[in-house]
Design an enzyme around this catalytic site. Structure first.
Site, short mmCIF file in Angstrom:
data_model
loop_
_atom_site.label_atom_id
_atom_site.label_comp_id
_atom_site.label_asym_id
_atom_site.label_seq_id
_atom_site.Cartn_x
_atom_site.Cartn_y
_atom_site.Cartn_z
N THR A 216 -25.57 -14.87 22.35
CA THR A 216 -26.50 -15.79 23.00
C THR A 216 -27.16 -15.22 24.25
O THR A 216 -28.20 -15.72 24.68
CB THR A 216 -25.79 -17.10 23.38
N ASP A 217 -26.58 -14.18 24.85
CA ASP A 217 -27.11 -13.70 26.14
C ASP A 217 -28.55 -13.24 26.04
O ASP A 217 -29.35 -13.48 26.95
CB ASP A 217 -26.24 -12.57 26.68
N GLU B 45 -52.03 -17.64 43.39
CA GLU B 45 -51.33 -17.06 44.54
C GLU B 45 -51.72 -15.61 44.80
O GLU B 45 -51.20 -14.99 45.74
CB GLU B 45 -49.81 -17.14 44.31
N THR C 261 -20.85 -13.60 20.27
CA THR C 261 -19.74 -14.54 20.35
C THR C 261 -19.44 -15.20 19.01
O THR C 261 -18.30 -15.49 18.69
CB THR C 261 -20.05 -15.63 21.40
N SER D 222 -24.50 -9.07 22.70
CA SER D 222 -25.97 -9.05 22.82
C SER D 222 -26.47 -8.54 24.17
O SER D 222 -27.64 -8.17 24.28
CB SER D 222 -26.56 -10.43 22.52
N TYR E 50 -12.83 -13.87 25.78
CA TYR E 50 -12.63 -13.42 24.42
C TYR E 50 -13.35 -12.09 24.21
O TYR E 50 -14.08 -11.60 25.09
CB TYR E 50 -13.15 -14.47 23.44
N LYS F 279 -31.88 -19.79 27.38
CA LYS F 279 -30.49 -20.13 27.65
C LYS F 279 -30.39 -20.70 29.06
O LYS F 279 -30.83 -20.08 30.02
CB LYS F 279 -29.59 -18.90 27.49
#
Length: 363
Positions: A126-127, A320, A46, A93, A60, A199
């Site tokens: 950023t992903d 667990e 981005t 990304s 975009y 993120k």
């Protein structure tokens, strides 16, 4: 230079320059003869995206603007560093692959081995930024600063966050204070450690957070201010070496949920996976619908790591599940996507689960 690149350079940069003037920045603040040498490796995302107009912040196109245009849009960085740019990839990304990571890590190590390179800034979508950052945190062989940076708004947006993020990243990468801190992310005036950050929001500029452990510092008044650092092994202190690797072991993530079935797990095993990260519910709980198949996978030699979809907290060993009996590994506080990265690198060295468990407690 394209029309979009001109928009980015001449519409955004003057506003950013004015903000520096308000902060008290002057050219005399840096000695031009002693500026750090910073290389910016651009990968797309981005931060290099363009929209139909200045109010387009959704819908975009990512990875359109080249590295030189990104640098030209922030002329102020030339007052704080000698900057060179290199376009290593030009992708969104979400399309980042293991092959991209290996190429990037090798290039970073080559550059940092040069005496005339003081730090690296990597522009990135950023992903998957947090994943690339953690991969580099484990594979970079230098204490010189490596700073990841992205943006949540495209370069053509009326209030694009890319220029100030790039400026801060360059300042950070050129600072002595950043040495030995591992790979960092510099966004939204915050400095985050690659291991712990994630993120957290689809669109806000404040998306990168470390909810429980917190940021390691802030960027303010054109300088980094550190308050803590990661105590886990990283960069020059890490044992992983990708210099001679051309591929990584196949590891995938199986997501846990109510009424889970083992179809995805067994498909991954059938495709030849060497490891599986189970992003379980709660504290790595194993649902009845998948536990037998995870046990069977381990019997076939697949390394099974219990992680959690919760995203925070320690996954307790023998909590667990009886991990000692089942020969499973727990991810400690690593989220599933980062647990996968560590497992891939661990499997380049060993398939012994006890040794791999030690790695999760060290990294």
């Amino acid at each position: 230079m394209t029309k979009i690149e001109l928009m980015t350079r001449f519409a955004v940069a003057p506003v950013f320059a004015l903000s520096l003037a308000w902060s008290g920045y002057t050219a005399e603040a840096a000695d031009a003869g002693h500026l750090p040498n910073i290389t910016i490796l651009a990968t797309g995302g981005t931060i290099a995206g363009t929209g139909a107009n200045s109010t387009t912040t959704v819908g975009y196109t990512a990875a359109k603007v080249g590295v030189e245009a990104l640098i030209d849009a922030v002329p102020e960085i030339k007052k704080v560093a000698n900057v060179k740019g290199e376009q290593i990839f030009q992708i969104a990304s979400e399309s980042m692959t293991n092959d991209h990571w290996l190429k990037l890590a090798k290039r970073v190590n080559t550059l940092l081995a040069q005496p005339d390179v003081d730090g690296i800034v990597i522009t990135h979508g950023t992903d998957t930024l947090e994943e690339t950052a953690y991969f580099l945190d484990l594979t970079v062989k230098s204490e010189k600063p490596v700073v990841m940076v992205g943006a949540m708004r495209p370069s053509t947006a009326i209030s694009a966050d890319g220029p100030v993020n790039i400026y801060n990243a360059v300042v950070l990468a050129g600072s002595k204070e950043a040495e030995g801190k591992g790979v960092m992310i510099a966004m939204n005036d915050e400095i985050s450690a690659a291991r712990d950050v994630t993120k957290t929001n689809t669109s806000l500029t404040s998306t990168f957070r470390t909810p429980e452990l917190g940021v390691i510092g802030y960027m303010q008044n054109n300088a980094p201010h550190f308050y803590r650092e990661s105590l886990r092994r990283h960069t020059a202190n890490a044992e992983f070496d990708v210099s001679n690797l051309d591929k990584l072991p196949a590891v995938d993530i199986v997501y846990g949920y109510a009424n889970i079935n083992p179809i995805a797990l067994n498909a991954f095993i059938g495709a030849g996976d060497k490891g599986i990260v189970y992003a379980a519910v709660g504290d790595g709980s194993l649902g009845a619908g998948i536990k037998p198949d995870l046990i069977e996978a381990r019997k076939k030699g697949v390394v099974v790591v219990r992680s959690s979809r919760v995203g925070n907290g320690i996954v307790a060993r023998n909590g667990e599940a009886n991990d000692d009996e089942l020969d499973f590994v727990v991810s400690d506080t690593l989220n599933p996507q980062k647990a996968r990265i560590l497992l891939m690198l661990a499997l380049t060295k060993t398939d012994d689960t006890k040794a791999i468990q030690t790695m999760y407690y060290e990294y």
